[in-house]
Design a protein around this motif. Structure first.
Motif, PDB file in Angstrom:
ATOM      1  N   PRO A 130       0.808  -1.226   0.000  1.00 32.16           N
ATOM      2  CA  PRO A 130       0.000   0.000   0.000  1.00 32.16           C
ATOM      3  C   PRO A 130       0.839   1.274   0.000  1.00 32.16           C
ATOM      4  CG  PRO A 130      -0.991  -1.612   1.467  1.00 32.16           C
ATOM      5  CD  PRO A 130       0.334  -2.186   1.035  1.00 32.16           C
ATOM      6  N   GLU A 131       1.983   1.239   0.690  1.00 32.16           N
ATOM      7  CA  GLU A 131       2.851   2.421   0.708  1.00 32.16           C
ATOM      8  C   GLU A 131       3.455   2.682  -0.672  1.00 32.16           C
ATOM      9  OE1 GLU A 131       5.749   1.766   3.730  1.00 32.16           O
ATOM     10  OE2 GLU A 131       4.293   1.843   5.383  1.00 32.16           O
ATOM     11  N   LEU A 132       3.834   1.619  -1.373  1.00 39.08           N
ATOM     12  CA  LEU A 132       4.414   1.776  -2.711  1.00 39.08           C
ATOM     13  C   LEU A 132       3.387   2.316  -3.701  1.00 39.08           C
ATOM     14  CD1 LEU A 132       6.431  -1.568  -2.798  1.00 39.08           C
ATOM     15  CD2 LEU A 132       7.410   0.735  -2.681  1.00 39.08           C
ATOM     16  N   TYR A 133       2.155   1.823  -3.617  1.00 35.43           N
ATOM     17  CA  TYR A 133       1.106   2.304  -4.511  1.00 35.43           C
ATOM     18  C   TYR A 133       0.745   3.754  -4.198  1.00 35.43           C
ATOM     19  CZ  TYR A 133       0.149  -2.148  -6.849  1.00 35.43           C
ATOM     20  OH  TYR A 133       0.243  -3.274  -7.625  1.00 35.43           O
ATOM     21  N   ALA A 134       0.760   4.107  -2.910  1.00 40.11           N
ATOM     22  CA  ALA A 134       0.413   5.483  -2.516  1.00 40.11           C
ATOM     23  C   ALA A 134       1.373   6.493  -3.127  1.00 40.11           C
ATOM     24  CB  ALA A 134       0.414   5.599  -0.992  1.00 40.11           C
ATOM     25  N   GLU A 135       2.626   6.090  -3.313  1.00 43.38           N
ATOM     26  CA  GLU A 135       3.610   6.998  -3.927  1.00 43.38           C
ATOM     27  C   GLU A 135       3.239   7.354  -5.360  1.00 43.38           C
ATOM     28  OE1 GLU A 135       7.356   5.029  -3.558  1.00 43.38           O
ATOM     29  OE2 GLU A 135       7.405   5.174  -1.367  1.00 43.38           O
ATOM     30  N   GLU A 139      -4.622   4.271  -4.110  1.00 37.92           N
ATOM     31  CA  GLU A 139      -5.010   3.633  -2.859  1.00 37.92           C
ATOM     32  C   GLU A 139      -5.219   2.147  -3.135  1.00 37.92           C
ATOM     33  OE1 GLU A 139      -5.935   3.550   1.241  1.00 37.92           O
ATOM     34  OE2 GLU A 139      -5.270   5.282   0.047  1.00 37.92           O
ATOM     35  N   LEU A 140      -4.290   1.325  -2.656  1.00 36.15           N
ATOM     36  CA  LEU A 140      -4.395  -0.114  -2.876  1.00 36.15           C
ATOM     37  C   LEU A 140      -5.455  -0.687  -1.941  1.00 36.15           C
ATOM     38  CD1 LEU A 140      -3.360  -2.713  -4.220  1.00 36.15           C
ATOM     39  CD2 LEU A 140      -1.618  -2.842  -2.421  1.00 36.15           C
ATOM     40  N   LEU A 141      -6.496  -1.249  -2.524  1.00 43.58           N
ATOM     41  CA  LEU A 141      -7.601  -1.778  -1.736  1.00 43.58           C
ATOM     42  C   LEU A 141      -7.531  -3.291  -1.563  1.00 43.58           C
ATOM     43  CD1 LEU A 141     -10.429   0.435  -3.272  1.00 43.58           C
ATOM     44  CD2 LEU A 141      -9.406   0.669  -0.993  1.00 43.58           C
ATOM     45  N   MET A 238      -6.680  -4.378  -7.030  1.00 47.32           N
ATOM     46  CA  MET A 238      -7.783  -3.432  -7.199  1.00 47.32           C
ATOM     47  C   MET A 238      -7.446  -2.194  -6.380  1.00 47.32           C
ATOM     48  SD  MET A 238     -10.649  -2.144  -5.543  1.00 47.32           S
ATOM     49  CE  MET A 238     -12.329  -1.651  -5.889  1.00 47.32           C
ATOM     50  N   MET A 239      -7.553  -1.040  -7.000  1.00 49.18           N
ATOM     51  CA  MET A 239      -7.125   0.198  -6.348  1.00 49.18           C
ATOM     52  C   MET A 239      -8.026   1.353  -6.730  1.00 49.18           C
ATOM     53  SD  MET A 239      -3.748   0.312  -8.735  1.00 49.18           S
ATOM     54  CE  MET A 239      -4.027  -1.386  -9.233  1.00 49.18           C
ATOM     55  N   ALA A 240      -7.857   2.455  -6.007  1.00 45.91           N
ATOM     56  CA  ALA A 240      -8.629   3.672  -6.267  1.00 45.91           C
ATOM     57  C   ALA A 240      -7.685   4.835  -6.502  1.00 45.91           C
ATOM     58  CB  ALA A 240      -9.554   3.983  -5.081  1.00 45.91           C
ATOM     59  N   ASN A 241      -8.186   5.840  -7.212  1.00 46.67           N
ATOM     60  CA  ASN A 241      -7.474   7.111  -7.279  1.00 46.67           C
ATOM     61  C   ASN A 241      -7.377   7.654  -5.858  1.00 46.67           C
ATOM     62  OD1 ASN A 241      -7.828  10.230  -7.217  1.00 46.67           O
ATOM     63  ND2 ASN A 241      -6.915   9.824  -9.215  1.00 46.67           N
TER      64      ASN A 241
END
Length: 338
Positions: A130-135, A139-141, A238-241
């Motif tokens: 989740p931290e890597l995707y947030a960069e 938002e990794l769901l 699956m992720m969100a903006n």
């Protein structure tokens, strides 16, 4: 013979028509990489059903090809045109190099029970990713497995030598290319929409995908020799903006999380027995299909080449990738005891 599925790409302009910034709060858009009824679609439909049953929000699903290829839907999500996206690390790897870890061959367990426990319990999956995707503004769901990877080719594969001079289609993912180079093949990146035709005309000699995708995409028609190498699982996310997600009310954030949990449970139920069912459909549809399952001795010849892919992963990702790999291995040991 099944006719190859040709999907017309909808323009982003058409998607944007009639939108206002206010509409994002109650009319959400979700794109994924697969056909109707495939695993990502099962997840998306279950997510939609929960959202719409438990709120006044609506959700529009866009399937493969309707908004372009995987790179297109990721760009649209990062730009806020889409609120949700489902994309394999195979494509996200160019954006988040550490996501390529799933393409280190023979890293993941082969038993589905162990794989599912790993995704549920892994610190690497649930805390570090989740931290890597947030960069990247995402938002990794949920990360989840779709199925074991299966190689199809113009002839059965038993040894790395069988891959000599074979052009194998790979996703646009540097580490996956390293994997097939290590196996002895010539990795050939191609968008998914070009794969069927490239197999049909001999531009490429083979490809890899989970068996349900080989069935639903009709790939067995033009690449009939299936080899179960047991070298990895197709994983997706699956992720969100992130700006969209952070702008939600606490109530809507809880709604999205609950919908994600419900969709995950539905999807994991769906994939139980899916590989066997899909293989049976393929064998019923074609007398030309062959099925090869590597023996332990045959797998050992491929496993011997895995360390060079692991080294390439560390070279690509540096300290961040090494920490992730160390945690991955610790998480896997906790699950398998090995």
């Amino acid at each position: 013979m099944k006719v190859q599925k040709l999907l017309t790409t909808a323009s982003v302009g058409a998607l944007m028509m009639g939108l206002s910034t206010a509409s994002f709060a109650d009319n959400w858009r979700y794109a994924h990489e697969e056909y109707k009824g495939d695993v990502q679609d099962v997840f998306a439909v279950a997510f939609k059903d929960y959202i719409e049953a438990n709120s006044d929000n609506t959700l529009q699903i866009y399937r493969f090809g309707e908004l372009g290829e995987s790179d297109d839907i990721m760009e649209q999500t990062q730009n806020g045109i889409l609120q949700f996206v489902n994309q394999s690390p195979g494509f996200t790897g160019s954006l988040i190099p550490e996501a390529q870890i799933f393409f280190i061959p023979y890293l993941m367990p082969t038993d589905m029970k162990d794989v599912l426990e790993f995704f549920d319990e892994s610190k690497a999956i649930n805390e570090m990713f989740p931290e890597l995707y947030a960069e990247q503004g995402l938002e990794l769901l949920q990360m989840y497995p779709e199925g074991e990877m299966v190689v199809t080719a113009d002839e059965p594969i038993h040894t790395p030598e069988d891959f000599d001079n074979k052009k194998i289609r790979v996703m646009t993912n540097p580490l996956l290319s390293e994997t097939y180079s290590a196996f002895g093949a010539t990795p050939t990146p191609l968008p998914w929409g070009e794969v069927y035709g490239a197999l049909q005309t001999g531009i490429i000699d083979g490809q890899e995908n989970p068996i349900f995708w080989i069935e639903s995409g009709g790939l067995y028609e033009v690449s009939p020799n299936l080899t179960f190498t047991r070298h990895g699982w197709f994983t997706t996310a699956m992720m969100a903006n992130q700006d969209f997600y952070e702008g939600l009310s606490d109530e809507d954030k809880a709604l999205v999380q609950d919908a994600t949990d419900a969709a995950y449970a539905k999807t994991i139920e769906h994939i139980q027995g899916l590989a066997e069912e899909s293989l049976a459909k393929i064998q019923a549809a074609s007398d030309e299909v062959t099925v090869t399952r590597l023996t332990e001795e045959e797998m050992d010849a491929f496993k011997e080449r895995a360390p060079q892919v692991e080294k390439a992963f560390i070279d690509m990702t540096g300290d961040s990738g090494k920490k992730l790999l160390d945690q991955f291995n610790a998480d896997l040991k906790a699950v398998t005891g090995e």
